[in-house]
Scaffold this motif. Structure first.
Motif, PDB file in Angstrom:
ATOM      1  N   VAL A 337       0.827  -1.206   0.000  1.00 12.02           N
ATOM      2  CA  VAL A 337       0.000   0.000   0.000  1.00 12.02           C
ATOM      3  C   VAL A 337       0.860   1.254   0.000  1.00 12.02           C
ATOM      4  O   VAL A 337       0.517   2.258  -0.628  1.00 12.02           O
ATOM      5  CB  VAL A 337      -0.947  -0.018   1.223  1.00 12.02           C
ATOM      6  N   LYS A 338       1.984   1.215   0.688  1.00 13.85           N
ATOM      7  CA  LYS A 338       2.859   2.384   0.744  1.00 13.85           C
ATOM      8  C   LYS A 338       3.388   2.742  -0.641  1.00 13.85           C
ATOM      9  O   LYS A 338       3.464   3.921  -1.003  1.00 13.85           O
ATOM     10  CB  LYS A 338       4.021   2.106   1.696  1.00 13.85           C
ATOM     11  N   ALA A 339       3.740   1.730  -1.440  1.00 12.64           N
ATOM     12  CA  ALA A 339       4.227   2.000  -2.792  1.00 12.64           C
ATOM     13  C   ALA A 339       3.102   2.479  -3.701  1.00 12.64           C
ATOM     14  O   ALA A 339       3.334   3.276  -4.625  1.00 12.64           O
ATOM     15  CB  ALA A 339       4.871   0.740  -3.373  1.00 12.64           C
ATOM     16  N   MET A 340       1.870   2.030  -3.448  1.00 16.34           N
ATOM     17  CA  MET A 340       0.741   2.469  -4.268  1.00 16.34           C
ATOM     18  C   MET A 340       0.434   3.945  -4.058  1.00 16.34           C
ATOM     19  O   MET A 340      -0.138   4.592  -4.928  1.00 16.34           O
ATOM     20  CB  MET A 340      -0.496   1.630  -3.949  1.00 16.34           C
ATOM     21  N   LYS A 341       0.813   4.487  -2.894  1.00 13.29           N
ATOM     22  CA  LYS A 341       0.559   5.897  -2.615  1.00 13.29           C
ATOM     23  C   LYS A 341       1.780   6.787  -2.852  1.00 13.29           C
ATOM     24  O   LYS A 341       1.775   7.958  -2.477  1.00 13.29           O
ATOM     25  CB  LYS A 341       0.104   6.068  -1.158  1.00 13.29           C
ATOM     26  N   SER A 342       2.813   6.228  -3.478  1.00 10.40           N
ATOM     27  CA  SER A 342       4.020   7.012  -3.714  1.00 10.40           C
ATOM     28  C   SER A 342       3.775   8.069  -4.788  1.00 10.40           C
ATOM     29  O   SER A 342       2.867   7.952  -5.624  1.00 10.40           O
ATOM     30  CB  SER A 342       5.162   6.087  -4.136  1.00 10.40           C
ATOM     31  N   ARG A 343       4.593   9.097  -4.769  1.00  8.65           N
ATOM     32  CA  ARG A 343       4.451  10.194  -5.726  1.00  8.65           C
ATOM     33  C   ARG A 343       4.961   9.771  -7.102  1.00  8.65           C
ATOM     34  O   ARG A 343       5.828   8.907  -7.240  1.00  8.65           O
ATOM     35  CB  ARG A 343       5.240  11.409  -5.252  1.00  8.65           C
ATOM     36  N   CYS A 344       4.411  10.405  -8.106  1.00  4.17           N
ATOM     37  CA  CYS A 344       4.850  10.138  -9.479  1.00  4.17           C
ATOM     38  C   CYS A 344       6.256  10.699  -9.696  1.00  4.17           C
ATOM     39  O   CYS A 344       6.644  11.711  -9.090  1.00  4.17           O
ATOM     40  CB  CYS A 344       3.883  10.770 -10.478  1.00  4.17           C
ATOM     41  N   ASN A 365      -4.682   8.699  -4.121  1.00  2.43           N
ATOM     42  CA  ASN A 365      -3.979   8.478  -2.849  1.00  2.43           C
ATOM     43  C   ASN A 365      -4.885   8.766  -1.663  1.00  2.43           C
ATOM     44  O   ASN A 365      -4.844   8.059  -0.651  1.00  2.43           O
ATOM     45  CB  ASN A 365      -2.742   9.365  -2.784  1.00  2.43           C
ATOM     46  N   ARG A 366      -5.714   9.791  -1.781  1.00  3.78           N
ATOM     47  CA  ARG A 366      -6.636  10.123  -0.693  1.00  3.78           C
ATOM     48  C   ARG A 366      -7.655   9.003  -0.508  1.00  3.78           C
ATOM     49  O   ARG A 366      -8.020   8.647   0.621  1.00  3.78           O
ATOM     50  CB  ARG A 366      -7.337  11.443  -0.991  1.00  3.78           C
ATOM     51  N   SER A 367      -8.134   8.432  -1.610  1.00  4.78           N
ATOM     52  CA  SER A 367      -9.102   7.337  -1.514  1.00  4.78           C
ATOM     53  C   SER A 367      -8.473   6.079  -0.926  1.00  4.78           C
ATOM     54  O   SER A 367      -9.112   5.367  -0.145  1.00  4.78           O
ATOM     55  CB  SER A 367      -9.676   7.028  -2.905  1.00  4.78           C
ATOM     56  N   ILE A 368      -7.212   5.800  -1.268  1.00  4.42           N
ATOM     57  CA  ILE A 368      -6.530   4.632  -0.707  1.00  4.42           C
ATOM     58  C   ILE A 368      -6.321   4.804   0.795  1.00  4.42           C
ATOM     59  O   ILE A 368      -6.493   3.861   1.570  1.00  4.42           O
ATOM     60  CB  ILE A 368      -5.187   4.406  -1.436  1.00  4.42           C
ATOM     61  N   SER A 369      -5.973   6.005   1.211  1.00  4.29           N
ATOM     62  CA  SER A 369      -5.809   6.259   2.649  1.00  4.29           C
ATOM     63  C   SER A 369      -7.139   6.139   3.381  1.00  4.29           C
ATOM     64  O   SER A 369      -7.186   5.659   4.522  1.00  4.29           O
ATOM     65  CB  SER A 369      -5.210   7.650   2.865  1.00  4.29           C
ATOM     66  N   ASP A 370      -8.221   6.569   2.740  1.00  3.17           N
ATOM     67  CA  ASP A 370      -9.531   6.509   3.383  1.00  3.17           C
ATOM     68  C   ASP A 370     -10.022   5.076   3.538  1.00  3.17           C
ATOM     69  O   ASP A 370     -10.622   4.715   4.553  1.00  3.17           O
ATOM     70  CB  ASP A 370     -10.539   7.331   2.566  1.00  3.17           C
ATOM     71  N   VAL A 371      -9.758   4.221   2.542  1.00  3.35           N
ATOM     72  CA  VAL A 371     -10.269   2.850   2.593  1.00  3.35           C
ATOM     73  C   VAL A 371      -9.460   1.994   3.565  1.00  3.35           C
ATOM     74  O   VAL A 371      -9.982   1.025   4.127  1.00  3.35           O
ATOM     75  CB  VAL A 371     -10.274   2.241   1.182  1.00  3.35           C
ATOM     76  N   SER A 372      -8.178   2.325   3.779  1.00  2.51           N
ATOM     77  CA  SER A 372      -7.337   1.694   4.810  1.00  2.51           C
ATOM     78  C   SER A 372      -7.313   0.175   4.671  1.00  2.51           C
ATOM     79  O   SER A 372      -7.813  -0.567   5.504  1.00  2.51           O
ATOM     80  CB  SER A 372      -7.843   2.097   6.203  1.00  2.51           C
TER      81      SER A 372
END
Length: 509
Positions: A337-344, A365-372
């Motif tokens: 999950v950490k790599a999925m939210k990495s910056r371009c 990234n905001r949606s991934i953080s919200d779904v946890s």
């Protein structure tokens, strides 16, 4: 088996002020002790205003040459630069009278501070020593290469203190017949107060540590219980009779192999919540920094974040219970999950930075953080451990593009939430298809225990497909004569489409 339960405390105004004062004192005590160790780490037994690199062996004793053992004032910068008493020595059978290590010196100095300062004297001694023990664990973890250097705590991220086992006394209200009643707890140095007994503590459970936590909407108590019963033995995943594959996403929180879904309410990213957060954050920015009104506005925002987190936590427990109760084993994706939210990665052309899609990815990234997803997987793992069910994580690569029937992998197979295989013409929901692919990669099968059979005189028509055994209860007992299903059937390979149209003419003409 150890479990942790959380209860809402009901302290009076004086107890609230005292606990808030404890947090301030404990935070300053931790930061001061950490500053001494950092200064010792950076100066390396030289002048405190000259920063040098750390070298192994700089903290060893001159006689014993042991790095973690006895220290002398000539080689211990904690003693040299800190405000330490000359009587902080200890007697050892091997080395005689010697200086203790940094933790031992600071622990003895903390005992002296309780007699010198009224602020330290108000705090329970075991709570102070436990605060220093947590710092010592974090500091030793840095030298053992388990974590980074400990950070200095701010007011916003230092919200708890802990009592040792046997100190806090809980008096459970056994006379009330209500499920949610008020009981009492005695905390040393603070006094007795009520707490909301939302769940009954087992009589055979041993109460270990009690942690007092300050949150946006009040004070809470986290109790660690040790129950005599042990966790059931988890069998080998190859011997289980059935398993369920799960695919997590943003539109659908969880997609299961049997065709069912767990919806994602999007507690933190829906339109209403985002508007509330935007307005309330704007109110904070308009207030003067350091003012009481700014502090009040910040509390309102913190309460809204707490409400969102509580809703998300409750929904995830519901989803985890549904997943664990579906089959005897769970197969999930091994997501980073950490790599999925990495910056371009930045794009540079002729010395200038060009658009790289980071603005569009910010919403994802905001949606991934919200779904946890990480918290969800942790809850599934805990419930599966309590139920004695194994959990397997597999490689998620191309699971949404692989057909579960012919295993053809192509990017063109998927169109949004639709999945139409280019090779065999298999049609399914994309997330459900991915969950079946995940299960197939584990070499396991899903066996449905809830089948719906139609009565003999029913006028409904059931379209039987070749993959019905794999799909379980999906497509059983559903009307396939609707306009949507007819249009969907035209996209199947020609032989199946002609056969379906002939069958429909014979039935309805």
């Amino acid at each position: 088996m150890q479990i942790r339960w959380k209860f809402k405390l009901q302290p009076n105004i004086g107890q609230q002020a005292l606990m808030s004062e404890w947090l301030v004192t404990l935070r300053k005590h931790r930061n001061y002790c950490l500053a001494e160790r950092q200064r010792a780490f950076e100066t390396n037994n030289q002048k405190s205003d000259e920063q040098v690199m750390y070298q192994y062996g700089a903290f060893c004793d001159l006689n014993s040459r042991s790095e973690y053992g006895s220290y002398c004032p000539l080689t211990c910068p904690v003693v040299k630069h800190g405000v330490m008493s000359a009587e902080l020595t200890k007697s050892s059978k091997k080395h005689g009278l010697a200086w203790g290590n940094a933790s031992d010196i600071q622990s003895k100095r903390t005992t002296e501070l309780r007699a010198e300062s009224e602020w330290y004297g108000r705090v329970n001694s075991d709570v102070l020593q436990g605060n220093l023990a947590k710092l010592d664990t974090a500091y030793n973890g840095f030298f053992q290469h388990k974590r980074g250097f400990p950070a200095f705590r701010k007011t916003s991220n230092f919200k708890s203190f802990q009592f040792k086992p046997g100190q806090a006394k809980l008096t459970v209200n056994c006379t009330s017949k209500k499920k949610r009643c008020y009981s009492h707890v005695y905390l040393p140095g603070i006094g007795s107060m009520r707490y909301l007994d939302s769940r009954t503590i087992p009589t055979d459970a041993d109460i270990r540590t009690v942690t007092v936590i300050k949150e946006a909407d009040g004070w809470y108590m986290s109790v660690l219980l040790k129950e005599p019963k042990a966790l059931p033995e988890v069998p080998d995943i190859k011997t289980v009779p059935s398993a369920v594959g799960i695919d997590v996403g943003i539109n659908k929180l969880i997609s299961l192999t049997d065709g069912s879904f767990v919806e994602n309410p999007k507690f933190g990213t829906n339109k209403k919540t985002r508007r509330q957060l935007r307005i309330r954050q704007r109110r904070i920015n308009r207030k003067v920094k350091g003012s009481k009104n700014r502090k009040k506005a910040g509390i309102i925002v913190a309460k809204l974040h707490k409400k969102i987190a509580d809703k998300r936590n409750d929904h995830q427990w519901f989803a985890a219970n549904k997943v664990v109760g579906t089959a005897a084993a769970i197969v999930q994706e091994d997501l980073n999950v950490k790599a999925m939210k990495s910056r371009c990665k930045p794009k540079r052309e002729k010395g200038r930075f060009m658009a790289n899609g980071q603005s569009a990815k910010r919403g994802l990234n905001r949606s991934i953080s919200d779904v946890s997803w990480g918290e969800l997987f942790s809850k599934i793992a805990w419930l599966a451990l309590k139920a004695g069910k194994p959990v397997l994580a597999i490689n998620p690569k191309f699971t949404s593009q692989e057909c579960s029937v012919c295993h053809h992998v192509s990017k063109a197979n998927r169109d949004g939430e639709k999945f139409i295989c280019e090779s065999c013409g298999h049609i399914d929901h994309a997330d459900t298809q991915a969950s079946r692919t995940i299960l197939h990669r584990a070499n396991l099968e899903f066996v449905s225990i809830r089948r719906k059979n139609l009565s003999g005189d029913s006028r409904k028509v059931t379209l039987v497909r070749d993959d019905s055994a794999i799909r379980g209860k999906r497509d059983q007992g559903k009307n396939r004569t609707s306009k949507a299903c007819t249009e969907r059937s035209r996209s199947v390979i020609p032989e199946k489409r002609i056969l379906f149209e002939q069958l429909s003419l014979q039935l309805f003409d």
